[in-house]
Design an enzyme around this catalytic site. Sequence first.
Site, PDB file in Angstrom:
ATOM      1  N   SER A   1       0.791  -1.232   0.000  1.00 54.48           N
ATOM      2  CA  SER A   1       0.000   0.000   0.000  1.00 54.48           C
ATOM      3  C   SER A   1       0.822   1.280   0.000  1.00 54.48           C
ATOM      4  O   SER A   1       0.247   2.364  -0.148  1.00 54.48           O
ATOM      5  CB  SER A   1      -0.955   0.009   1.198  1.00 54.48           C
ATOM      6  OG  SER A   1      -2.114  -0.737   0.908  1.00 54.48           O
TER       7      SER A   1
ATOM      8  N   LYS B   1       0.356   3.894  -2.728  1.00 51.48           N
ATOM      9  CA  LYS B   1      -0.638   4.974  -2.670  1.00 51.48           C
ATOM     10  C   LYS B   1       0.030   6.345  -2.590  1.00 51.48           C
ATOM     11  O   LYS B   1      -0.581   7.355  -2.955  1.00 51.48           O
ATOM     12  CB  LYS B   1      -1.572   4.762  -1.476  1.00 51.48           C
ATOM     13  CG  LYS B   1      -2.505   3.569  -1.611  1.00 51.48           C
ATOM     14  CD  LYS B   1      -3.450   3.474  -0.422  1.00 51.48           C
ATOM     15  CE  LYS B   1      -4.477   2.353  -0.580  1.00 51.48           C
ATOM     16  NZ  LYS B   1      -3.925   1.027  -0.322  1.00 51.48           N
TER      17      LYS B   1
ATOM     18  N   SER C   1      -5.654   3.992   4.316  1.00 48.85           N
ATOM     19  CA  SER C   1      -5.230   3.053   3.269  1.00 48.85           C
ATOM     20  C   SER C   1      -6.453   2.596   2.484  1.00 48.85           C
ATOM     21  O   SER C   1      -6.718   1.401   2.317  1.00 48.85           O
ATOM     22  CB  SER C   1      -4.484   1.847   3.859  1.00 48.85           C
ATOM     23  OG  SER C   1      -3.726   1.203   2.860  1.00 48.85           O
TER      24      SER C   1
END
Length: 463
Positions: A120, A123, A290
Site C-alpha cells: 500500500s 498509494k 489506506s
Amino acid sequence: MAGAAAVGLAVAAGAVATAGPWDSGQRTAERDRAAAHRRTGGAHHLSAPPQPAPAPSARGVLAALSAPLNAPAETALDQALGPLLAAPGLGPRPAAAVYDTATGKQLYGQRADTPMTPASTVKIATAVAALSALGPGHRIPTTVVAPATGTALTLVGGGDPTLGEDGLRALADATVRALRTRGATTASLTYDLSRYSGPELHPIGPNENLAPVVALMTDEGRTDHSDSGPAPRSGDPAGDTARTFASLLRERGITVSAPRPGKAPQGAAELARTLSAPLSDLVERMLTNSDNDLAEALARQTAIAARRPADFDGAARAVADRLAALGLPQAAAARFADGSGLDRADRLSAGLLTLLLARAADPAHPELRPVLTGLPVAGFTGTLRGRYGAASSGTGLVRAKTGTLSGVNALAGTVVDADGHLLTFAFLASDTPGPDAAQRALDGLAERLARCGCSAGPAAAAR
C-alpha cells in the site's frame, strides 16, 4: 553549545508543527471542509479550498532530488539502522532509504534503487500523480442529465466512490426541481458508467478490501455502514446506487421507471450535480485509512486528465507518466499495475518513495502537501493508530504510510530527527515470516530515526 542546542530545539518544534498532518490541531483539509460547511448558499460541494501552504521545514535546496540514489551512507545512520535492518522479521533482503529534505541529500541507502513490491505504500505515488495532474481543489462530479425537452433521466457516474446519502439526496432534490420547471411528474431512468472502461474487478477478484471499480457507487459499495477498513461489498454498487436514487425521486413525488444501464444521449442537458470533497481531502483519507477504493478512483482520475482509458492499464500508465514528468530518478524503473498496491506486480524502490515524499515537502510544490498531511500519525490515526505506544519516541512524531500483503511489509513516511531536520524514509521488506515481527522491526527503524541526530553526520550521533 547551549545556544546551538536551543536553536536546534526551536527548529525541531517548528518542523513538527508545520511539516506534520496537524495545523493548529486540525488537518488542513478538515479545517477547510469545516469552513466550507459554515458557508451558506451555493451548490453542494462547489467552493474550492485554498491552496495548501508549503512545508517551511523543507528549505529551497531540493534541487538535489536528481542526485544519485547510491550515495555513501553516513556513518551515523549506518550504525543506527544497519543492525535493525538485520532483524529476522524483515526477511532476507530488505531495502531502505533516508533523505534529508533540509539539505537535499540522501543520508542512507541499502538496496535503495532496487524495485520491490511496495504493497500500500504505492498509494504515495498515486497521490502525487493525482495531485500533480488535477490539483488539490479538484472535485469529482456525479450528474443527472436529460434531453432539452424530455424526461428521460441519466444518472452519470464521474468516479466518486465517496458519494454518500447526503450527496444523493441533494442530487434528487435538484433533479426534482428541474423536472417541476418542465411540468413533469414522471420520468425514465438510466445510469451511465462509461467514464470508466475495462474490467470492473481487480485482479485479486471479489474481496472485502475493494468494491468493483465502477464510475458510480455509494459509500464505496460498503453494505455494513462502515467508512474504512475491510467490509462486505455490493456486487453491483452502480445498480444499487441507481435504485436508491430512483427511490429518492419517488419519495419526492416523481413516478420513475426501474433504472437500467445506458449511456447519456448526445447533447443532453445537465439538470443536477453533486461534487465530491476536494482532492486534498480525498488524498488525506486515502492515505490515512489506506483506502483502496479511493486509490483506484484517483488513479483513474489521473488517467482521465491524461486522456488515457480509465482502466487499470491506462491508470497505471498515467501515474507513471506523471512521476516521470516530475523528473524523479528511478521513476522509469517503477512499475504500476494498480493504484492501491493490492497487486503484487507493482514495483517501487525505497529511494523513489523517499523522493516522492521529499517532493511533497518542497515549497515549490504546495499542491502536493496533502501527501504529507494525510500520512497516518504513529499511535494516533489511521493504520498507525494501534502501533507504537505511549513510551515510544516515535509516537506522534513518525508519520508514515503502511504496506502489508502476505509476506510483504513496508513503511514510508516522514520524521523530524533530533536536529530538527525533516527526514523522509522508506523501508521495504519481502519474504517476511509474518506481519507482527515485520511491523515491530519497521516501527523500530522509524523510531530510531526520531531519536537520531543523524542528519548532521557522525559527530551528531556521538552527542
